[in-house]
Design a protein around this motif. Structure first.
Motif, PDB file in Angstrom:
ATOM      1  N   LEU A   1      32.568  63.361  38.673  1.00  9.48           N
ATOM      2  CA  LEU A   1      32.559  63.149  37.488  1.00  9.48           C
ATOM      3  C   LEU A   1      31.486  62.113  37.144  1.00  9.48           C
ATOM      4  N   GLU A   2      30.679  62.055  36.206  1.00 13.84           N
ATOM      5  CA  GLU A   2      29.916  60.886  35.829  1.00 13.84           C
ATOM      6  C   GLU A   2      29.570  60.989  34.407  1.00 13.84           C
ATOM      7  N   ILE A   3      29.757  59.937  34.070  1.00 12.63           N
ATOM      8  CA  ILE A   3      29.658  59.470  32.453  1.00 12.63           C
ATOM      9  C   ILE A   3      28.588  58.271  32.234  1.00 12.63           C
ATOM     10  N   THR A   4      27.822  58.707  31.189  1.00 14.80           N
ATOM     11  CA  THR A   4      26.870  57.661  30.850  1.00 14.80           C
ATOM     12  C   THR A   4      27.063  57.212  29.170  1.00 14.80           C
ATOM     13  N   LEU A   5      27.282  55.928  28.954  1.00 12.90           N
ATOM     14  CA  LEU A   5      27.376  55.468  27.666  1.00 12.90           C
ATOM     15  C   LEU A   5      26.504  54.472  27.465  1.00 12.90           C
ATOM     16  N   THR A   6      26.308  54.077  26.028  1.00 14.22           N
ATOM     17  CA  THR A   6      25.431  53.038  25.449  1.00 14.22           C
ATOM     18  C   THR A   6      26.404  51.873  25.491  1.00 14.22           C
ATOM     19  N   ALA A   7      25.976  50.731  25.631  1.00 16.87           N
ATOM     20  CA  ALA A   7      26.840  49.562  25.511  1.00 16.87           C
ATOM     21  C   ALA A   7      27.531  49.033  24.179  1.00 16.87           C
ATOM     22  N   ASN A   8      27.024  50.185  23.118  1.00 18.05           N
ATOM     23  CA  ASN A   8      27.760  50.207  21.656  1.00 18.05           C
ATOM     24  C   ASN A   8      28.714  51.297  22.173  1.00 18.05           C
ATOM     25  N   ARG A   9      29.094  51.896  23.342  1.00 20.55           N
ATOM     26  CA  ARG A   9      30.230  52.785  23.496  1.00 20.55           C
ATOM     27  C   ARG A   9      29.973  54.245  22.919  1.00 20.55           C
ATOM     28  N   GLU A  10      28.792  54.486  22.895  1.00 22.70           N
ATOM     29  CA  GLU A  10      28.422  56.000  22.425  1.00 22.70           C
ATOM     30  C   GLU A  10      28.180  56.754  23.739  1.00 22.70           C
TER      31      GLU A  10
ATOM     32  N   THR B   1      37.962  58.118  33.885  1.00 22.74           N
ATOM     33  CA  THR B   1      36.558  57.742  33.999  1.00 22.74           C
ATOM     34  C   THR B   1      35.939  57.286  32.528  1.00 22.74           C
ATOM     35  N   LEU B   2      36.268  57.875  31.509  1.00 22.68           N
ATOM     36  CA  LEU B   2      36.019  57.504  30.116  1.00 22.68           C
ATOM     37  C   LEU B   2      36.460  56.154  29.915  1.00 22.68           C
ATOM     38  N   ASN B   3      37.795  55.710  30.264  1.00 18.40           N
ATOM     39  CA  ASN B   3      38.418  54.619  30.138  1.00 18.40           C
ATOM     40  C   ASN B   3      37.615  53.377  30.821  1.00 18.40           C
ATOM     41  N   LYS B   4      37.424  53.689  31.965  1.00  9.85           N
ATOM     42  CA  LYS B   4      36.576  52.728  32.739  1.00  9.85           C
ATOM     43  C   LYS B   4      35.058  52.548  32.190  1.00  9.85           C
ATOM     44  N   ALA B   5      34.599  53.746  31.867  1.00 12.49           N
ATOM     45  CA  ALA B   5      33.169  53.451  31.268  1.00 12.49           C
ATOM     46  C   ALA B   5      33.284  52.766  29.994  1.00 12.49           C
ATOM     47  N   ILE B   6      34.265  52.789  29.264  1.00 10.64           N
ATOM     48  CA  ILE B   6      34.393  52.260  27.627  1.00 10.64           C
ATOM     49  C   ILE B   6      34.738  50.797  28.109  1.00 10.64           C
ATOM     50  N   LYS B   7      35.578  50.375  29.166  1.00  7.73           N
ATOM     51  CA  LYS B   7      35.795  49.100  29.444  1.00  7.73           C
ATOM     52  C   LYS B   7      34.480  48.471  29.922  1.00  7.73           C
ATOM     53  N   LYS B   8      33.784  49.068  30.774  1.00  8.30           N
ATOM     54  CA  LYS B   8      32.565  48.279  31.040  1.00  8.30           C
ATOM     55  C   LYS B   8      31.386  48.035  30.029  1.00  8.30           C
ATOM     56  N   ALA B   9      31.513  49.221  29.086  1.00 14.02           N
ATOM     57  CA  ALA B   9      30.578  48.973  28.025  1.00 14.02           C
ATOM     58  C   ALA B   9      31.005  47.816  27.051  1.00 14.02           C
ATOM     59  N   THR B  10      32.287  48.126  26.720  1.00 19.23           N
ATOM     60  CA  THR B  10      32.941  46.780  26.078  1.00 19.23           C
ATOM     61  C   THR B  10      32.473  45.490  26.528  1.00 19.23           C
ATOM     62  N   SER B  11      32.776  45.265  27.649  1.00 18.43           N
ATOM     63  CA  SER B  11      32.206  44.038  28.254  1.00 18.43           C
ATOM     64  C   SER B  11      30.876  43.564  28.158  1.00 18.43           C
ATOM     65  N   VAL B  12      29.961  44.340  28.503  1.00 17.43           N
ATOM     66  CA  VAL B  12      28.565  44.272  28.034  1.00 17.43           C
ATOM     67  C   VAL B  12      28.401  43.850  26.598  1.00 17.43           C
ATOM     68  N   HIS B  13      28.877  44.772  25.916  1.00 17.31           N
ATOM     69  CA  HIS B  13      28.811  44.376  24.381  1.00 17.31           C
ATOM     70  C   HIS B  13      29.255  43.073  23.926  1.00 17.31           C
ATOM     71  N   GLU B  14      30.425  42.756  24.324  1.00 15.42           N
ATOM     72  CA  GLU B  14      30.906  41.427  24.098  1.00 15.42           C
ATOM     73  C   GLU B  14      30.105  40.279  24.463  1.00 15.42           C
ATOM     74  N   THR B  15      29.798  40.424  25.595  1.00 11.65           N
ATOM     75  CA  THR B  15      29.032  39.288  26.554  1.00 11.65           C
ATOM     76  C   THR B  15      27.537  39.291  25.889  1.00 11.65           C
ATOM     77  N   GLU B  16      27.206  40.021  25.551  1.00 15.64           N
ATOM     78  CA  GLU B  16      25.794  39.947  25.032  1.00 15.64           C
ATOM     79  C   GLU B  16      25.845  39.254  23.283  1.00 15.64           C
ATOM     80  N   LEU B  17      26.770  39.749  22.796  1.00 13.72           N
ATOM     81  CA  LEU B  17      26.967  39.514  21.270  1.00 13.72           C
ATOM     82  C   LEU B  17      27.655  37.906  21.143  1.00 13.72           C
ATOM     83  N   ALA B  18      28.349  37.426  22.235  1.00 10.60           N
ATOM     84  CA  ALA B  18      28.554  36.286  22.430  1.00 10.60           C
ATOM     85  C   ALA B  18      27.822  35.114  22.662  1.00 10.60           C
ATOM     86  N   ALA B  19      26.972  35.712  23.546  1.00  7.32           N
ATOM     87  CA  ALA B  19      25.517  34.788  23.830  1.00  7.32           C
ATOM     88  C   ALA B  19      24.768  34.657  22.617  1.00  7.32           C
TER      89      ALA B  19
END
Length: 108
Positions: free
Chosen positions: A40-49, A73-91
């Motif tokens: 199973l492979e999942i692709t999300l945007t960093a905005n979790r879409e 797999t969705l939970n792992k992908a959402i966690k990863k996307a959320t991390s990218v999202h939060e890191t970028e906005l915090a910077a």
């Protein structure tokens, strides 16, 4: 005093615009996640879409197994996307904050 206040207000407005631009850019940042065995492979945007889900034919034979794979797999992908999202906005937010003593430790 008012000059400093106006400068800070301008800087905050500029930061707000940068945050909005970053949010739009995150729509183009893709995060990929696979199940451990690659079925199973999942692709999300960093905005979790969710943009894409690829399911191996072997998973289509067992509904319960497919559901389990999707959840994990969705939970792992959402966690990863959320991390990218939060890191970028915090910077962006940190870059635009006025230099207030002690704020660095607060933003970490």
């Amino acid at each position: 005093m008012f000059g400093d206040m106006m400068g800070m207000m301008g800087k905050l407005k500029e930061t707000q615009q940068k945050v909005e631009a970053t949010k739009k850019r995150l729509d183009t940042v893709l995060v990929d996640e696979k199940s451990q065995d690659g079925l199973l492979e999942i692709t999300l945007t960093a905005n979790r879409e969710i943009k894409k889900i690829n399911i191996d034919d072997n998973l289509l034979q067992d509904k319960e197994q497919l559901e389990e794979y999707l959840i994990l797999t969705l939970n792992k992908a959402i966690k990863k996307a959320t991390s990218v999202h939060e890191t970028e906005l915090a910077a962006v937010a940190k870059e635009g904050m006025p230099n207030i003593p002690g704020m660095d430790s607060f933003l970490k």
